[in-house]
Enzyme design. Structure first.
Site, PDB file in Angstrom:
ATOM      1  N   GLU A  74      26.029  22.516 -14.879  1.00 35.59           N
ATOM      2  CA  GLU A  74      25.074  23.183 -15.779  1.00 35.59           C
ATOM      3  C   GLU A  74      25.792  23.917 -16.907  1.00 35.59           C
ATOM      4  OE1 GLU A  74      25.228  23.199 -12.530  1.00 35.59           O
ATOM      5  OE2 GLU A  74      23.304  23.567 -11.567  1.00 35.59           O
ATOM      6  N   CYS A 121      23.621  27.620  -9.387  1.00 36.66           N
ATOM      7  CA  CYS A 121      24.228  28.825  -8.788  1.00 36.66           C
ATOM      8  C   CYS A 121      23.905  30.045  -9.661  1.00 36.66           C
ATOM      9  CB  CYS A 121      25.733  28.652  -8.634  1.00 36.66           C
ATOM     10  SG  CYS A 121      26.649  28.841 -10.178  1.00 36.66           S
ATOM     11  N   CYS A 124      25.502  30.123 -13.151  1.00 33.94           N
ATOM     12  CA  CYS A 124      24.871  29.211 -14.125  1.00 33.94           C
ATOM     13  C   CYS A 124      23.522  29.754 -14.582  1.00 33.94           C
ATOM     14  CB  CYS A 124      24.705  27.821 -13.515  1.00 33.94           C
ATOM     15  SG  CYS A 124      26.267  26.936 -13.424  1.00 33.94           S
TER      16      CYS A 124
HETATM   17  N1  THU Z   1      28.037  22.938  -8.473  1.00 35.74           N
HETATM   18  C1  THU Z   1      27.441  22.593  -9.654  1.00 35.74           C
HETATM   19  O1  THU Z   1      28.038  21.901 -10.489  1.00 35.74           O
HETATM   20  N2  THU Z   1      26.178  23.031  -9.880  1.00 35.74           N
HETATM   21  C2  THU Z   1      25.420  23.707  -8.978  1.00 35.74           C
HETATM   22  O2  THU Z   1      24.284  24.040  -9.274  1.00 35.74           O
HETATM   23  C3  THU Z   1      25.973  24.044  -7.670  1.00 35.74           C
HETATM   24  C4  THU Z   1      27.419  23.749  -7.470  1.00 35.74           C
HETATM   25  C5  THU Z   1      29.390  22.413  -8.215  1.00 35.74           C
HETATM   26  C6  THU Z   1      30.479  23.438  -8.147  1.00 35.74           C
HETATM   27  C7  THU Z   1      31.490  22.722  -7.294  1.00 35.74           C
HETATM   28  O3  THU Z   1      32.245  21.837  -8.114  1.00 35.74           O
HETATM   29  C8  THU Z   1      30.650  21.884  -6.352  1.00 35.74           C
HETATM   30  O4  THU Z   1      29.387  21.757  -6.964  1.00 35.74           O
HETATM   31  C9  THU Z   1      30.488  22.478  -4.958  1.00 35.74           C
HETATM   32  O5  THU Z   1      30.029  23.769  -5.018  1.00 35.74           O
END
Ligand code: THU
Length: 165
Positions: A74, A121, A124
């Site tokens: 994101e 998360c 983000c």
């Molecule tokens: N991650 C994202 O890219 N977006 C989210 O909304 C949740 C988590 C990624 C971070 C990390 O590279 C992997 O997913 C595991 O947490």
């Protein structure tokens, strides 16, 4: 003492019920999971942002051996969008993810995607909220194999948020 209740309205759709434009955005997020660099988590996330004007800007999570240096899909997409289109509103963001932790690591097929929508998360949400505060609501479309959640804004995912000091 008073009580204050904060409600979050989530619309739950089948993928086929979405408009053609929203399906295109979801498809872009799904396609972007393939460019994810996630050798540590094996959790592959894609995000696609619809700009005011119609362009789609995409991003995927990029991990690093120094774990905290990695970035979520994101924020990759949102920072790229702001860098490429300064001053242009982000209207919608779609997010999709798959993991093959317990399967082989070859190309994902449709069944690899998360059954339930995954949600951005906290970091983000905070980052997206800043653009929302500047340019107006950003609709959030969270893809899952079983259903798609649609939220009206980033703020609805981050109540009592910190926006100014
Ligand atoms: N991650 C994202 O890219 N977006 C989210 O909304 C949740 C988590 C990624 C971070 C990390 O590279 C992997 O997913 C595991 O947490």
């Amino acid at each position: 003492m008073k009580e204050k209740e904060i409600k979050t309205l989530i619309k739950v759709y089948d993928y086929e019920e979405l408009s053609a434009e929203d399906r295109e955005l979801v498809d872009a997020a799904k396609a972007m999971t393939r460019s994810s660099y996630a050798p540590y988590s094996r959790f592959h996330v894609g995000a696609a942002i619809r700009m005011d004007g119609g362009e789609i800007v995409t991003g995927s999570n990029q991990e690093n051996a120094a774990y905290p240096s990695g970035t979520c899909a994101e924020r990759t997409a949102a920072y790229w969008a702001s860098a490429q289109y300064p001053g242009v509103a982000m209207k919608k963001i779609a997010i999709a993810a798959w993991t093959r932790l317990h399967k082989d690591e070859s190309e994902p097929d449709e069944e690899c995607f998360q059954r339930l929508p995954i949600s951005p998360c906290g970091a983000c949400r905070q980052a997206l909220l800043e653009y929302e505060a500047l340019y107006g609501d950003i609709e959030v479309i969270l893809y899952g194999l079983d259903c798609v959640y649609v939220l009206p804004s980033v703020k609805s995912l981050l109540p009592l948020s910190f926006t100014e000091f």
